[in-house]
Write a protein that holds these residues in place. Structure first.
Motif, PDB file in Angstrom:
ATOM      1  N   ARG A  68      41.168  38.566  33.445  1.00 20.32           N
ATOM      2  CA  ARG A  68      39.416  38.406  33.539  1.00 20.32           C
ATOM      3  C   ARG A  68      39.528  37.012  34.341  1.00 20.32           C
ATOM      4  N   ALA A  69      39.918  36.033  33.693  1.00 21.17           N
ATOM      5  CA  ALA A  69      39.902  34.601  34.093  1.00 21.17           C
ATOM      6  C   ALA A  69      40.380  34.592  35.576  1.00 21.17           C
ATOM      7  N   PHE A  70      41.395  35.191  35.721  1.00 19.00           N
ATOM      8  CA  PHE A  70      41.787  35.279  37.172  1.00 19.00           C
ATOM      9  C   PHE A  70      40.960  35.767  38.142  1.00 19.00           C
ATOM     10  N   ALA A  71      40.492  36.887  37.789  1.00 14.35           N
ATOM     11  CA  ALA A  71      39.537  37.494  38.485  1.00 14.35           C
ATOM     12  C   ALA A  71      38.362  36.791  38.891  1.00 14.35           C
ATOM     13  N   ALA A  72      37.842  35.857  38.030  1.00 13.98           N
ATOM     14  CA  ALA A  72      36.501  35.130  37.992  1.00 13.98           C
ATOM     15  C   ALA A  72      37.003  34.104  38.967  1.00 13.98           C
ATOM     16  N   SER A  73      38.036  33.738  39.094  1.00 17.88           N
ATOM     17  CA  SER A  73      38.360  32.616  40.042  1.00 17.88           C
ATOM     18  C   SER A  73      38.539  32.814  41.674  1.00 17.88           C
ATOM     19  N   VAL A  74      38.703  34.309  41.719  1.00 23.12           N
ATOM     20  CA  VAL A  74      39.093  34.408  43.267  1.00 23.12           C
ATOM     21  C   VAL A  74      38.066  35.201  43.871  1.00 23.12           C
ATOM     22  N   ASP A  75      38.132  35.238  45.280  1.00 21.75           N
ATOM     23  CA  ASP A  75      37.371  36.173  46.122  1.00 21.75           C
ATOM     24  C   ASP A  75      37.815  37.465  46.338  1.00 21.75           C
ATOM     25  N   VAL A  76      39.351  37.812  46.347  1.00 25.22           N
ATOM     26  CA  VAL A  76      39.764  38.906  46.556  1.00 25.22           C
ATOM     27  C   VAL A  76      41.125  39.048  45.917  1.00 25.22           C
ATOM     28  N   VAL A  77      41.544  40.203  45.342  1.00 26.18           N
ATOM     29  CA  VAL A  77      42.827  40.328  44.984  1.00 26.18           C
ATOM     30  C   VAL A  77      43.753  40.943  45.900  1.00 26.18           C
ATOM     31  N   THR A  78      44.901  40.481  46.038  1.00 31.27           N
ATOM     32  CA  THR A  78      45.930  41.137  46.753  1.00 31.27           C
ATOM     33  C   THR A  78      47.523  41.203  45.845  1.00 31.27           C
ATOM     34  N   TYR A  79      48.477  41.757  46.524  1.00 29.56           N
ATOM     35  CA  TYR A  79      49.788  41.917  45.672  1.00 29.56           C
ATOM     36  C   TYR A  79      50.864  41.850  46.337  1.00 29.56           C
ATOM     37  N   GLU A  80      51.961  41.330  45.836  1.00 30.22           N
ATOM     38  CA  GLU A  80      53.174  41.455  46.609  1.00 30.22           C
ATOM     39  C   GLU A  80      54.048  42.245  46.347  1.00 30.22           C
ATOM     40  N   THR A  86      48.788  50.113  36.023  1.00 31.06           N
ATOM     41  CA  THR A  86      47.423  50.887  36.216  1.00 31.06           C
ATOM     42  C   THR A  86      46.308  50.277  35.339  1.00 31.06           C
ATOM     43  N   THR A  87      46.824  49.779  34.180  1.00 30.63           N
ATOM     44  CA  THR A  87      45.845  49.401  33.159  1.00 30.63           C
ATOM     45  C   THR A  87      45.047  47.778  33.950  1.00 30.63           C
ATOM     46  N   ALA A  88      46.065  47.001  34.355  1.00 31.03           N
ATOM     47  CA  ALA A  88      45.652  45.722  35.144  1.00 31.03           C
ATOM     48  C   ALA A  88      44.754  45.898  36.284  1.00 31.03           C
ATOM     49  N   LEU A  89      45.134  47.149  36.926  1.00 29.71           N
ATOM     50  CA  LEU A  89      44.200  47.540  38.195  1.00 29.71           C
ATOM     51  C   LEU A  89      42.859  48.055  37.811  1.00 29.71           C
ATOM     52  N   ASP A  90      42.819  48.758  36.509  1.00 30.01           N
ATOM     53  CA  ASP A  90      41.555  49.295  36.096  1.00 30.01           C
ATOM     54  C   ASP A  90      40.569  48.401  35.781  1.00 30.01           C
ATOM     55  N   LEU A  91      41.018  46.967  35.219  1.00 26.73           N
ATOM     56  CA  LEU A  91      40.247  46.021  34.596  1.00 26.73           C
ATOM     57  C   LEU A  91      39.914  45.143  35.896  1.00 26.73           C
ATOM     58  N   LEU A  92      40.801  44.871  36.739  1.00 33.30           N
ATOM     59  CA  LEU A  92      40.578  43.955  37.899  1.00 33.30           C
ATOM     60  C   LEU A  92      39.592  44.588  38.882  1.00 33.30           C
ATOM     61  N   GLU A  93      39.682  45.764  39.215  1.00 38.71           N
ATOM     62  CA  GLU A  93      38.857  46.477  40.107  1.00 38.71           C
ATOM     63  C   GLU A  93      37.453  46.378  39.951  1.00 38.71           C
ATOM     64  N   THR A  94      36.968  46.284  38.306  1.00 38.68           N
ATOM     65  CA  THR A  94      35.614  46.081  37.974  1.00 38.68           C
ATOM     66  C   THR A  94      34.950  44.698  38.276  1.00 38.68           C
ATOM     67  N   LEU A  95      36.033  43.868  38.427  1.00 37.15           N
ATOM     68  CA  LEU A  95      35.611  42.556  38.549  1.00 37.15           C
ATOM     69  C   LEU A  95      35.586  41.967  39.877  1.00 37.15           C
ATOM     70  N   CYS A  96      36.386  42.321  41.007  1.00 37.80           N
ATOM     71  CA  CYS A  96      36.473  41.769  42.310  1.00 37.80           C
ATOM     72  C   CYS A  96      37.302  42.829  43.298  1.00 37.80           C
ATOM     73  N   PRO A  97      37.087  42.718  44.428  1.00 32.67           N
ATOM     74  CA  PRO A  97      37.708  43.675  45.509  1.00 32.67           C
ATOM     75  C   PRO A  97      39.261  43.471  45.292  1.00 32.67           C
ATOM     76  N   ILE A  98      40.000  44.768  45.551  1.00 33.18           N
ATOM     77  CA  ILE A  98      41.689  44.548  45.719  1.00 33.18           C
ATOM     78  C   ILE A  98      41.879  45.169  46.808  1.00 33.18           C
ATOM     79  N   HIS A  99      42.582  44.600  47.789  1.00 32.44           N
ATOM     80  CA  HIS A  99      43.027  45.209  48.891  1.00 32.44           C
ATOM     81  C   HIS A  99      44.629  44.732  48.928  1.00 32.44           C
ATOM     82  N   PRO A 100      45.446  45.818  49.521  1.00 29.99           N
ATOM     83  CA  PRO A 100      45.062  47.180  49.759  1.00 29.99           C
ATOM     84  C   PRO A 100      44.375  47.829  48.723  1.00 29.99           C
TER      85      PRO A 100
END
Ligand code: AMP
Length: 362
Positions: A68-80, A86-100
Motif C-alpha cells: 500500500r505504501a509503495f503504491a501510494a508513492s508511485v504514479d505507475v507500477v511496472t515489473y521486471e 496474484t494477491t499482490a496484483l489484486d491489491l496494487l491494481e486497486t491503488l494505481c495503474p499497472i503496465h503491462p
C-alpha cells in the motif's frame, strides 16, 4: 468506446518497479536518464537495483502495508518479472495503474494459457497437451510422440522445470521430475535456429519493434544474441508483424520479448515474456533508444523512441566467474560492458553482459 489515452507522466514522476534484479536495475538507470524517479519493491536484501534507484522497499509481495505504501508513492507500477503473486496484483491494481496489464500476466504466467492464446491468434506453436498425472502424460505422448519436452506450466525460466523425453520409457522419470506440478507436454521443434523480437507498444496503440536477434543457449541459459539474425526478408517481416499482433491483442503497454523458433516451414512461437528481456540487451549499444528506455517511455505514456539498429552487435552473457574477465574485455574498444553489481559470482548466475559492436548496421 475506446478509453482516452492518459496524459504522459511529467518529468519528476515516480515509476514503481516490482523486482530489483538486473532488469530492474537497468530500467531504473533508463528512468533516471529521463528525469523520472524509481521506487523499487524487492524482497531480497542487497538486490542489484538497490544501489541505482531513488527509493527501495525491502518487503515481500505478501506484505500488504508495504504494498500500500509503495503504491501510494508511485504514479505507475511496472515489473521486471512475470511471476508476481496474484494477491499482490489484486491489491496494487486497486491503488494505481499497472503496465503491462493483467491480461499479459495471466497469459504469460501459464504455458498452457499462453500457447492456447497464441493459437487462437492464428500463430503456430509446438504441438502441446496439458499433463496433470502420469496417465495424462502417457496419453499426451501417444498423441504428440517423441522427442518431446515436459515443462512445468508455471514458474519455469532459463530451462528450469523442463525434461526432455526421447522415448516413451522416459515418461515415469519425467513425470517424477515435475514434483506434482501441473505440466505441459510439448512436441520437440526441429528448428534451424532461435530468434527473438523485442516489441514495444504505447498506451496510444503505437507499436515499435526492434530487429530480431539470433539467440544461442547453453545449458538452457541464453549465451549470445547476434544482430542481424539469419532471416529471409519474409521471415523478418513475419516476426515483426506477429509481435505486433500479440501486442495489440493484449492491449499491451510496455516492452515484450517474443521468442521464436525458425524452421523450414516458418516461424513457431516458443514463448512470450511481458517485460524487458535478456535477448534485448544488445539494444543498449545497437540502437539510439534501448529496450529499457523504451519500456519506461511506454509505461510513462511518453512517445516511443527510435528503435532502429545503427550497429551490428553480439551480446554475450557473463555468467559466474566470467565477470572477472570484465577489465580485460574492456580493453577492446568494440566492447561495451554492463555489470549488475552482484556480490556473489555463483556458477551460472547472470553477472553482466558484454555488447560487442561488430560494425555499422548491415
Ligand atoms: P523455454 O524455457 O520454453 O524458453 O525453453 C528454453 C529452451 O529450450 C528454448 O530456448 C529452446 O532452446 C529449448 N526448447 C524449449 N521448448 C522447445 C521445443 N518445444 N522444441 C525444441 N526446443 C525447445
Amino acid at each position: 468506446m475506446t478509453e482516452p489515452v492518459p496524459a504522459p507522466l511529467p518529468v519528476g514522476a515516480t515509476i514503481g518497479i516490482l523486482g530489483g534484479g538486473q532488469l530492474g536495475r537497468m530500467l531504473a538507470l533508463a528512468a533516471a536518464r529521463l528525469g523520472l524517479r524509481c521506487h523499487i519493491l524487492e524482497p531480497a536484501p542487497g538486490a542489484p537495483a538497490a544501489e541505482v534507484c531513488g527509493t527501495l522497499t525491502t518487503a515481500g509481495y505478501d506484505d500488504g502495508p508495504a504494498l500500500r505504501a509503495f503504491a501510494a508513492s508511485v504514479d505507475v507500477v511496472t515489473y521486471e518479472f512475470e511471476n508476481i503473486p496474484t494477491t499482490a496484483l489484486d491489491l496494487l491494481e486497486t491503488l494505481c495503474p499497472i503496465h503491462p496489464g493483467r491480461e499479459a500476466l495471466r497469459v504469460s504466467q501459464d504455458r498452457l494459457t499462453e500457447k492456447s492464446f497464441l493459437n487462437d491468434l492464428g500463430l503456430t506453436t509446438a504441438p502441446f497437451a496439458p499433463v496433470g498425472s502420469a496417465d495424462e502424460l502417457s496419453a499426451a505422448l501417444a498423441q504428440i510422440g517423441t522427442p518431446a519436452i515436459l515443462k512445468t506450466r508455471r514458474f519455469g525460466y532459463d530451462g528450469k522445470g523442463q525434461v526432455r523425453i526421447t522415448a516413451p520409457e522416459d515418461a515415469d522419470a519425467a513425470w517424477a521430475a515435475m514434483n506434482g506440478a501441473d505440466a505441459i507436454l510439448e512436441g520437440f521443434v526441429d528448428f534451424n535456429h532461435e530468434v527473438s523480437v523485442i516489441g514495444a507498444r504505447g498506451p496510444d496503440g503505437q507499436v515499435a519493434c526492434y530487429d530480431p536477434g539470433q539467440n544461442v543457449h547453453r545449458d538452457g541459459i541464453l549465451h549470445t544474441t547476434t544482430l542481424p539474425a539469419t532471416l529471409s526478408h519474409g521471415q523478418l517481416t513475419d516476426a515483426v508483424l506477429l509481435t505486433g499482433r500479440i501486442l495489440n491483442a493484449l492491449d499491451y503497454v510496455g516492452v515484450m520479448g517474443v521468442e521464436l523458433f525458425v524452421t523450414p516451414g516458418g516461424l513457431i512461437v516458443n514463448e512470450i515474456a511481458p517485460r524487458v528481456h535478456n535477448s534485448g540487451h544488445w539494444t543498449q549499444n545497437g540502437c539510439v533508444i534501448d529496450q529499457f528506455e523504451q519500456h519506461i517511455r511506454a509505461v510513462a505514456g511518453w512517445p516511443l523512441g527510435d528503435g532502429r539498429r545503427h550497429s551490428d552487435v553480439v551480446m554475450t552473457n557473463l555468467l559466474g566467474d566470467d565477470v572477472a574477465q570484465a577489465p580485460t574485455l574492456a580493453r577492446d574498444p568494440a566492447n561495451a560492458i554492463h555489470l549488475y553489481g552482484k556480490a556473489e559470482a555463483r556458477a551460472g548466475r547472470k553477472m553482466g553482459h558484454v555488447n560487442r559492436r561488430i560494425g555499422p548496421a548491415s
